[in-house]
Design an enzyme around this catalytic site. Structure first.
Site, mmCIF file in Angstrom:
data_model
loop_
_atom_site.group_PDB
_atom_site.id
_atom_site.type_symbol
_atom_site.label_atom_id
_atom_site.label_comp_id
_atom_site.label_asym_id
_atom_site.label_seq_id
_atom_site.Cartn_x
_atom_site.Cartn_y
_atom_site.Cartn_z
ATOM 1 N N ASP A 177 -23.394 29.750 35.855
ATOM 2 C CA ASP A 177 -23.306 28.625 34.923
ATOM 3 C C ASP A 177 -24.643 28.403 34.221
ATOM 4 O O ASP A 177 -25.464 27.596 34.648
ATOM 5 C CB ASP A 177 -22.817 27.347 35.623
ATOM 6 C CG ASP A 177 -21.319 27.365 35.876
ATOM 7 O OD1 ASP A 177 -20.666 28.353 35.493
ATOM 8 O OD2 ASP A 177 -20.810 26.385 36.449
ATOM 9 N N TYR A 180 -23.389 26.472 29.597
ATOM 10 C CA TYR A 180 -22.275 25.533 29.414
ATOM 11 C C TYR A 180 -21.810 25.511 27.955
ATOM 12 O O TYR A 180 -21.449 24.479 27.412
ATOM 13 C CB TYR A 180 -22.645 24.131 29.881
ATOM 14 C CG TYR A 180 -22.620 23.992 31.384
ATOM 15 C CD1 TYR A 180 -21.540 23.404 32.042
ATOM 16 C CD2 TYR A 180 -23.666 24.473 32.159
ATOM 17 C CE1 TYR A 180 -21.510 23.314 33.432
ATOM 18 C CE2 TYR A 180 -23.642 24.384 33.548
ATOM 19 C CZ TYR A 180 -22.566 23.797 34.171
ATOM 20 O OH TYR A 180 -22.525 23.714 35.533
ATOM 21 N N HIS A 304 -14.544 21.040 44.233
ATOM 22 C CA HIS A 304 -14.334 22.488 44.352
ATOM 23 C C HIS A 304 -14.024 22.938 45.778
ATOM 24 O O HIS A 304 -14.395 24.044 46.188
ATOM 25 C CB HIS A 304 -15.544 23.249 43.816
ATOM 26 C CG HIS A 304 -15.870 22.928 42.389
ATOM 27 N ND1 HIS A 304 -14.962 23.089 41.369
ATOM 28 C CD2 HIS A 304 -17.006 22.423 41.823
ATOM 29 C CE1 HIS A 304 -15.520 22.709 40.216
ATOM 30 N NE2 HIS A 304 -16.743 22.297 40.470
ATOM 31 N N HIS A 331 -22.061 26.041 41.588
ATOM 32 C CA HIS A 331 -20.725 25.506 41.324
ATOM 33 C C HIS A 331 -20.579 24.021 41.669
ATOM 34 O O HIS A 331 -20.161 23.226 40.837
ATOM 35 C CB HIS A 331 -19.680 26.333 42.069
ATOM 36 C CG HIS A 331 -18.296 26.216 41.509
ATOM 37 N ND1 HIS A 331 -18.035 26.114 40.162
ATOM 38 C CD2 HIS A 331 -17.080 26.198 42.133
ATOM 39 C CE1 HIS A 331 -16.733 26.050 39.968
ATOM 40 N NE2 HIS A 331 -16.118 26.089 41.142
#
Length: 439
Positions: A177, A180, A304, A331
């Site tokens: 990530d 974004y 998650h 995450h």
């Protein structure tokens, strides 16, 4: 006009993409907080001048320089050990990509070297523009890694990067990530400019997260288009067939970057590659093994839950048998450190799992942890920050998590780690202790 159409279509794409993500996540108990503001780093250089410069390790003594120009320019890097004096040059190549009506700039890459260890080099890209400075990592202990997951480009990110840059380090690890962008391709450009002051001076070794997928059903089926083109890692040098997973060695540490969003079951290319890669590690040469991946295998946050479970079931045995020392994940937008663990139980020969997805992304923090706390989880906190892994010698390393606390970086958690390569109880060959092992 072309840029205007690019933004219009990007907005439509993000709408379809978010609808798709919501369908995929409909079974989750976690409700993501609303997006936060992004820092849009302006393009304030000429179209032929290099921008978005970043570097990565290639082999033991080379580095890949990556940069973008809006117009055609030579893919050349000039470099040397004295400011303004370049006694070597390398010519690389360039590429570009389309994402519907968005056309990237010219994405240049050139590999320089061989380079001396622990040395400052000065370099210039495309024969023009700003001179950059990089420092090569050492080939012997000690070595310091910075770890920052789920980075983004917000004021929180700005604080994290300022804290990272306030102290020296050798290599940055980013477990997924990055920008974004989420299909809005101009955000890849603003991210590249945003991180350039840091990513141009120290090697950034990254792996993909879910925000790099950028698949829009029916409209764009090719995953990781921008990520694979812009952030090329040394996968071929490690025997991998994909930029989504690879490994590298630096100063006695074998670092494995795994892909949470490509096939990982026992019949997959990634599984077979990992099995082969770990089997080749000589713990007398590289006594430490560090693994990075995006979706954590152990997680007590509401966010998650269980998303890394299938990968854990498929690959955990390989990491355990190889006596991996630590697994660093992202995450989940919070920090959490576990005891040594294997198969959901405390195990002295298992790796220390750390979740550090708190770099500063626009989605905010994952504030809620499950109760009661699991005995496997030793420290957890929903705050932005970054981690530092300082490997002092063959046997001992220090892990610290640095919370973003206003203008100052505060140590919120720390622990000493002992390499499993030096542990007779775990069945790894024991080396003879020497003077360089003393703390």
């Amino acid at each position: 006009m072309e840029k205007a159409w690019s933004y219009v279509f990007s907005s439509l794409l993000i709408f379809f993409f978010l609808q798709f993500i919501q369908l995929q996540a409909s079974s989750s108990m976690y409700t993501r907080p609303p997006p936060r503001s992004i820092i849009f780093t302006p393009h304030n250089r000429s179209d032929s001048e290099p921008q978005q410069v970043h570097i990565s390790l290639v082999g033991r003594d080379h580095m890949r320089i990556s940069w973008i120009t809006q117009k055609h320019a030579p893919s050349i890097v000039e470099y040397g050990k004295t400011p303004g004096k370049y006694d070597a040059s390398v010519t690389g190549d360039h590429t570009s990509y389309h994402y519907f009506f968005y056309l990237s700039g010219k994405i240049h890459q050139a590999t320089i070297g061989p380079l001396d260890p622990d040395t400052n080099y000065y370099y210039r890209c495309s024969g023009t523009g700003e001179e950059f400075t990089l420092k090569t990592p050492p080939t012997t202990f000690p070595i310091e890694f910075v770890v920052a997951g789920d980075l983004g480009q917000t004021e929180w990110t700005e604080s994290t990067l300022a804290h990272i840059g306030s102290r020296n380090y050798d290599v940055l690890l980013l477990p997924g990530d990055l920008s974004y962008a989420d299909t809005q391709q101009p955000l890849w450009d603003t991210f590249g400019r945003f991180v350039e002051p840091y990513a141009s001076s120290r090697p950034w070794m990254v792996t993909e997260g879910n925000h790099e997928i950028e698949v829009v059903p029916i409209i764009h089926s090719q995953a990781f288009t921008a990520y694979n083109t812009r952030w090329r890692m040394p996968f071929e040098e490690s025997g991998s067939k994909s930029n989504l997973y690879y490994s590298f060695d630096v100063a006695g540490v074998h670092v494995v970057m795994l892909g949470s969003y490509t096939d990982f079951d026992a019949g997959s290319e990634q599984y077979k590659w990992l099995q082969s890669d770990l089997a080749k590690v000589d713990r007398s040469v590289t006594p430490w093994i560090v693994v990075c991946l995006h979706a954590p295998w152990y997680n007590t946050n509401i966010a998650h839950q269980g998303e890394g479970e299938n990968m854990r079931k498929a690959m955990e045995e390989l990491l355990y048998q190889a006596r991996v020392d630590t697994v660093l994940a992202g995450h989940v937008h919070a920090y959490e450190r576990f005891t040594r663990v294997y198969n959901n139980k405390a195990e002295q020969c298992g790796p220390v799992h750390v979740t550090i997805g708190d770099g500063g992304n626009r989605e905010g923090l994952a504030l809620t942890f499950k109760k009661p706390n699991s005995p496997l989880s030793l420290f957890r906190e929903a705050s932005f920050g970054h981690g530092r892994l300082t490997v002092y010698n063959r046997t001992h390393a220090h892990w610290s998590w640095h919370r973003n606390d206003d203008t100052d970086s505060t140590v919120g958690d720390e622990v000493w780690l002992e390499s499993l390569a030096g542990s007779s109880r775990c069945g790894v060959s024991v080396h003879s202790r020497s003077d360089d092992d003393e703390l």
